[in-house]
Structures are given as structure tokens and as C-alpha cells.
Scaffold this active site. Structure first.
Site, PDB file in Angstrom:
ATOM      1  N   HIS A 201       0.819  -1.068  -0.081  1.00 53.17           N
ATOM      2  CA  HIS A 201       0.119  -0.004   0.085  1.00 53.17           C
ATOM      3  C   HIS A 201       0.791   1.401   0.024  1.00 53.17           C
ATOM      4  CE1 HIS A 201      -3.142  -2.439   1.254  1.00 53.17           C
ATOM      5  NE2 HIS A 201      -2.917  -2.525   2.461  1.00 53.17           N
TER       6      HIS A 201
ATOM      7  N   GLU B 255      -2.641 -12.266 -14.501  1.00 50.47           N
ATOM      8  CA  GLU B 255      -1.778 -12.211 -13.252  1.00 50.47           C
ATOM      9  C   GLU B 255      -1.298 -13.771 -12.791  1.00 50.47           C
ATOM     10  OE1 GLU B 255      -2.977  -9.009 -10.248  1.00 50.47           O
ATOM     11  OE2 GLU B 255      -5.147 -10.004 -10.907  1.00 50.47           O
TER      12      GLU B 255
ATOM     13  N   ASP C 118       1.504  -9.482  -9.726  1.00 53.26           N
ATOM     14  CA  ASP C 118       1.285 -10.776  -9.293  1.00 53.26           C
ATOM     15  C   ASP C 118       1.807 -11.822 -10.447  1.00 53.26           C
ATOM     16  OD1 ASP C 118      -0.022 -10.793  -6.933  1.00 53.26           O
ATOM     17  OD2 ASP C 118      -1.800  -9.480  -7.908  1.00 53.26           O
TER      18      ASP C 118
ATOM     19  N   CYS D 278      -0.392  -3.149 -16.495  1.00 52.78           N
ATOM     20  CA  CYS D 278      -0.740  -2.153 -15.474  1.00 52.78           C
ATOM     21  C   CYS D 278      -0.159  -2.547 -14.378  1.00 52.78           C
ATOM     22  CB  CYS D 278      -2.293  -2.012 -15.037  1.00 52.78           C
ATOM     23  SG  CYS D 278      -2.817  -3.666 -14.495  1.00 52.78           S
TER      24      CYS D 278
HETATM   25  C1  PEP Z   1      -0.626  -6.365 -10.497  1.00 52.34           C
HETATM   26  O1  PEP Z   1      -0.765  -7.507  -9.918  1.00 52.34           O
HETATM   27  O2  PEP Z   1       0.168  -6.232 -11.384  1.00 52.34           O
HETATM   28  C2  PEP Z   1      -1.718  -5.235 -10.398  1.00 52.34           C
HETATM   29  C3  PEP Z   1      -1.658  -4.265 -10.974  1.00 52.34           C
HETATM   30  O3  PEP Z   1      -2.530  -5.236  -9.428  1.00 52.34           O
HETATM   31  P1  PEP Z   1      -2.216  -5.263  -7.647  1.00 52.34           P
HETATM   32  O4  PEP Z   1      -0.768  -4.479  -7.699  1.00 52.34           O
HETATM   33  O5  PEP Z   1      -3.221  -4.211  -7.222  1.00 52.34           O
HETATM   34  O6  PEP Z   1      -2.108  -6.640  -7.176  1.00 52.34           O
HETATM   35 MG    MG Z   2      -2.597  -7.859  -8.886  1.00 56.74          MG
END
Ligand code: PEP
Ligand code: MG
Length: 590
Positions: free
Chosen positions: A192, A439, A463, A510
Site C-alpha cells: 500500500h 496475473e 502478481d 498495468c
Molecule cells: C498487478 O498485480 O500487477 C496489479 C496491477 O494489481 P495489484 O498490484 O493491485 O495486485
Molecule cells: Mg494484482
């Protein structure tokens, strides 16, 4: 000097502000005798407000999740009203002249210590402690006027927030406080605190073990978020050297942000889509200011993590509309609830700790088990999509942690059912484009069979990398393995991107690597043209793109794909980056 994990680039020379879980800075002064009456009244008002919140939560959670989950809040209310708890806090305020915050903090410390010699494996004790802590954190949030108050903490110089882990609720309490840097004892590049720091463009270092034992509120401190260094009470020479780096960093950042209105293209004018990852409406303003062309990932779990209660359909719709109104081109990709892993909500079954939470009951798996919660969100998203299309924008929806084709079929069935409900209720709505987050390696292997069912793919590399490398993204002990530039990761990414392009399915990445200059070069070379990142990284990636042709990037990728170790890939890309855009190296994370 202490070394941690570099999570958000930049240098700040400032003053430490150490916060505990419930925002009590060390060395809080005692109250004057005539202030205790007002302090008691403040505590009682907070108690009433928390009681009202808990009742509302119980009602909503019972309705949307289930009776058992809702009952947790009855337990919390009982703790809140427990005379021995109340008397203990009041006595500390009246006799010891503690502030209400300090009294709560002391109570929590004493309570935790009283159990410390009992078995920490005893799940009843663990749960009871978690419940007491939860009630105290709620009270504290009502009482807290430290970080979001008009007068702010009485500290001179840029504020460096130092915490164990910056909880989502604390991040909200940081509000508009002018935080210059963040340091945490735990966490990693994808936790976070890191995500929040990057979305605000604040330098940050995570994973500095026990720093709260060495650093105190008011101490001078240097934070180098690019190298992951924290320097406590720097001498004059160090102070001067870092102030120079600080000035250079801010100059570069401001200069880069001047490209916000230019289109994102490569040197040979191939158009790119540079989107923003956001957690809330405030981040949309950063997305606009930094020149993103839309929102590629709206992490909606922050709605649940920071909302005092469970946001119902109308509340969610209002938030989504606000986000749409303020996003670049009113274009927003909303990700459904991604709770679990490192983000837990007590009423969603995370009271019983899983031994392997990232491999466990998270994301879409959890949503399937709470159909009422899930369809409430789907209804709100589809109504928001209707609103967006009316004002010339677009909403897409995507689902996290998709592992199998069956899951996608199930999602589609739920979308159909939700559509029927909205028609019946005569709500304005639109079925948005439906995407999957990629992911999980199993989904990457089977990508060709998943593509016919979705309108787009968004690669969640944070992930994907941890699952592929079998290395927890939040565990500093294995961070040498959890590397987005590992040869295995590059091979998998290039194969997924190739299949998506062959099938004509739009694909975005992303994860955090989208905003990292070195990684951007190889991803562009793989044929990727859409990137979603923390808003603060958009200007530097836009600049980098303008300095490289597609052919150059392709050749960089081909040469990188021949390398067999992460170290060699890193070294090679570092050299390439230095050749193409030497000034951007300052924005790289070590
Ligand atoms: C990711 O896993 O790359 C992602 C963008 O989701 P988060 O970081 O929120 O798990
Ligand atoms: Mg993720």
C-alpha cells in the site's frame, strides 16, 4: 545510514514524523489539569460516532455479505461499550492527564503485552486482540486531528512520515497533509505505502526493519527513494550533498511534467497509450496533471479498505461518477474488488489467517463466494458505464486473478444476470467492455483459449511475477527472485503479448514495471503499445518514448531475450537507458 527497498524515486531532506498505528506521536505532552474535562467529552463523542458506524456496518454487512460476518460488528460494539475498557481510558485521561489518543495507545500496548506470554498461536487470543485493535483504530480515526487538521503537526521542515506499515486508513488520514516522503518498517515495492507514495509522486523507502526504534519525531532525516537509503541525523556535508540531489530531482520532475499536453508517441511517431493507475478520486487529478490519457486501473478495493462502512450501490455509483468526471478523457477501467493477499477486510472472512494468503482466497475467488457483494458492485459499475457513455466517456470493467476459463464463464453469467436486473429496475446502464487481468501463470499458458471470451487483457505483472517466480512480492528475503526483468518473466510476457496481438485483442500492462524506464524499453520492443502506471511516472515514460524508435526497442528486446540471467538483463538495459536518456536514470529504482 539504513538500507531499505527503493519504492518511489526522489530525494527529500526533512524532519521525521513517527506515527503509531493509532497516530500517537512519541512524546505527546500531558494535558493541563483544566483540559481533561474537554478531553473526556471528546472521547465520549468519538465513542458515540463509532457506535453509530458499527451499527451501520453491521446492517450493511449482514445484507451484502451475511449474518455471520455482520455479527463481528456486534462484538466490536460490545468491546466499545465494555465498562472496564471505557473506565481504563477515562482514568488515563483524568488521572494521568493523557490525551484520549495517548490513552488509547497505552491501553492497546498494555493489552497486547498482557497476552504476549500466552500462546500467539491461540487463534481466540489473536482474534480478540485484532477486535480490540480494530475498535481502537476506529476511535482513533475519529479523534485524530494530527495529520489532516488545519494546523497540522507542529513540525518544521518537509514532513517525512515514518510508520510500521502505512495502513489504508492511515493513508486516508494523511489527507491533504503535505507529506514529503514516506518510510516504513515493513512492506515492499507493491505494498500500500509504495503504491500510495508513487501515485502521489512522493519519494519512499519500505522495509527498513526497526527504524522506529532509531528514529524519533523531530529528527532530521534524508530519504533517498531511488536508492532505498534512509539517513538519520545527517552531518553537514551529507545534508548539503543530498539537498543538491533533492533540487535536481524536483527540477527534472517539473521539467518532465511540461510534456503533459503532448501526445505520447515513439520517436518514429507510433502512437502509445499511457494510462494511470488510481486508487481514488484524488489520484485522477494527478493523472490529469501528469498527462495520462485515461485510467487503466482503478483499484476499487480501496473503497472498501477506507470506507467507514461498506459502500452500497448508490455510494459506489456516486464515487465512480466522480472518478469518471475527473479522469482524463473520462475513460476509466474499473477493476472489481481485489481483496485478499496483503489487503484484508475483517468482515470478508480474513479473521482466520490463511497460511498462504496470496495463493489463497483472494480477488475473484472471494467475490464469487459473496455474490451479493459482487453483483452490487457490478450493478454500480454498469450504471456508471451508462453515465460515462452519455457524457462521451467510457467505462470498462476487468476482473482480477482470473485463473481458468470456467471463471470467465461464471463472470459472464453474472454480468448477464446483473444486466437483466438493471433492465427490470429500469436503471440507466451499459454493458461495458469486459477484460481479464492476466496475473496467474496458468492463465498466461492458456491465453489463446481465454481470449475469445474477453474484450481486452490487462497484464498485472506485480502478481504475475510473484506467481511465476514463486517469490512473495512482499517478502524482502526473496526480492532478488521477484524481479520483473527476470528472463523467465520476459519470455512469458512476450509470448502473451504476441498472442494478444495475433488475435487482435487489446492488451495493456498495468503492473509497476510499466512505469520503470528499463522495463518500458523491452515491453515496447515486445510490441506493447498500452501502459498503465502510477501517474507520477507518466511524464518520464512519455519522454523516454519520444527518444526511441519501435525498431530500436525491438532490437533491445531481442538482445535482452538472449541473456540468461536477471543481472545481465538489468545491466544491459541500464546501459541502453543511459545511452538513450541519461537524465532518466535518476528516476529509476535501484
Ligand atoms: C498487478 O498485480 O500487477 C496489479 C496491477 O494489481 P495489484 O498490484 O493491485 O495486485
Ligand atoms: Mg494484482
Amino acid at each position: 545510514m539504513r538500507k531499505g527497498i527503493a519504492v518511489s524515486p526522489g530525494v527529500v531532506v526533512g524532519t521525521a514524523y513517527c506515527i503509531q498505528e493509532i497516530f500517537v506521536p512519541t512524546g505527546t505532552p500531558r494535558l493541563n489539569a483544566d483540559e481533561t474535562v474537554a478531553e473526556v467529552a471528546k472521547f465520549e463523542v468519538a465513542q458515540q460516532k463509532v457506535a453509530t458506524d458499527l451499527r451501520a456496518l453491521r446492517e450493511k454487512v449482514t445484507l451484502q455479505v451475511g449474518c455471520k460476518e455482520g455479527a463481528i460488528f456486534a462484538t466490536h460494539e460490545a468491546i466499545l461499550n465494555d465498562p472496564s475498557f471505557t473506565n481504563n481510558v477515562l482514568e488515563r485521561i483524568q488521572r494521568q492527564r493523557s490525551s484520549a489518543q495517548a490513552a488509547l495507545h497505552a491501553f492497546l500496548m498494555e493489552y497486547t503485552a498482557s497476552f504476549s506470554n500466552k500462546s500467539s498461536h491461540d487463534s481466540f487470543i489473536r482474534e480478540r486482540l485484532a477486535d480490540v485493535r480494530d475498535v481502537i483504530v476506529r476511535l482513533s480515526a475519529h479523534l485524530s486531528k494530527i495529520l489532516n487538521c488545519e494546523d497540522g503537526p507542529a513540525i518544521e521542515g518537509p514532513l517525512v512520515v515514518v510508520a510500521d506499515e502505512l495502513l489504508p486508513s492511515q493513508a486516508v488520514a494523511l489527507g491533504n497533509a503535505d507529506v514529503a516522503a514516506i518510510v516504513t518498517q515493513t512492506g515492499s515495492r507493491t505494498s500500500h505505502a509504495a503504491i500510495i507514495a508513487r501515485s502521489r509522486g512522493i519519494p519512499a523507502v519500505c522495509g527498513v526493519a526497526n527504524i522506529l526504534k532509531q528514529l524519533h519525531t523531530g529528527d532530521a532525516v534524508v530519504v533517498d527513494g531511488s536508492q532505498g537509503h534512509v539517513i538519520i541525523s545527517p552531518d553537514a556535508e551529507t545534508d548539503k550533498a543530498y539537498r543538491k540531489l533533492e533540487r535536481e530531482f524536483f527540477l527534472l520532475r517539473d521539467e518532465l511534467a511540461e510534456n503533459r499536453d503532448q501526445p505520447a508517441t515513439t520517436k518514429d511517431n507510433a502512437p502509445l497509450s499511457l494510462l494511470a493507475n488510481i486508487n481514488n478520486v484524488d489520484d485522477t487529478r494527478a493523472a490529469v496533471a501528469m498527462g495520462a490519457s485515461g485510467v487503466g486501473l482503478f483499484r476499487t478495493e480501496y473503497l472498501y479498505l477506507t470506507h467507514p462502512s461498506v459502500p452500497d450501490e448508490e455510494e459506489q455509483l456516486a464515487i465512480y461518477r466522480d472518478v469518471i468526471d475527473n479522469s482524463p478523457n473520462r475513460s476509466v477501467t474499473i477493476r472489481t474488488l481485489d481483496i485478499g493477499g496483503d489487503k484484508t477486510v475483517p468482515y470478508l472472512g480474513h479473521r482466520h489467517q490463511e497460511s498462504n494468503p496470496f495463493m489463497g482466497w483472494r480477488s475473484i475467488r472471494l467475490s464469487f463466494e459473496h455474490p451479493e457483494l459482487f453483483t452490487t458492485q457490478l450493478r454500480a459499475i454498469m450504471r456508471a458505464a451508462g453515465y460515462a457513455s452519455e457524457i462521451g466517456g467510457e467505462v470498462s470493467v476487468m476482473f482480477p486473478m482470473v485463473t481458468t476459463l470456467e471463471e470467465l464463464h461464471r463472470v459472464k453469467r453474472m454480468v448477464r444476470r446483473t444486466t437483466a436486473e438493471l433492465v427490470e429496475r429500469q436503471h440507466q446502464h451499459k454493458v461495458p467492455r469486459i477484460g481479464m487481468m492476466l496475473e496467474v501463470p496458468a492463465a498466461a499458458v492458456m491465453i489463446d483459449s481465454l481470449l475469445p471470451v474477453v474484450d481486452f487483457v490487462s497484464i498485472g505483472s506485480n502478481d504475475l511475477v510473484q506467481y511465476l517466480m514463486a517469490a512473495d512480492r512482499d517478502n524482502p528475503k526473496v526480492s532478488h527472485l521477484c524481479q520483473p526483468l527476470a528472463p523467465a518473466v520476459l519470455r512469458l510476457l512476450s509470448s502473451v503479448i504476441r498472442v494478444c496481438r495475433q488475435e487482435g485483442t487489446p492488451v495493456t500492462l498495468c503492473g509497476e514495471m510499466a512505469g520503470q524506464p528499463r522495463a518500458f524499453l523491452v515491453l515496447l520492443g515486445m510490441g506493447l503499445t498500452s501502459f498503465s502506471m502510477s501517474p507520477a511516472f507518466v511524464p518520464s515514460i512519455k519522454r523516454l518514448a519520444s527518444l526511441v524508435t519501435v525498431d530500436q526497442a525491438r532490437s533491445i528486446f531481442h538482445r535482452a531475450s538472449e541473456l540468461r540471467t536477471t543481472t545481465n538483463v538489468n545491466r544491459f538495459l541500464h546501459a541502453e537507458l543511459n545511452r538513450i536518456a541519461p537524465d532518466l536514470a535518476a528516476l529509476e529504482l535501484a
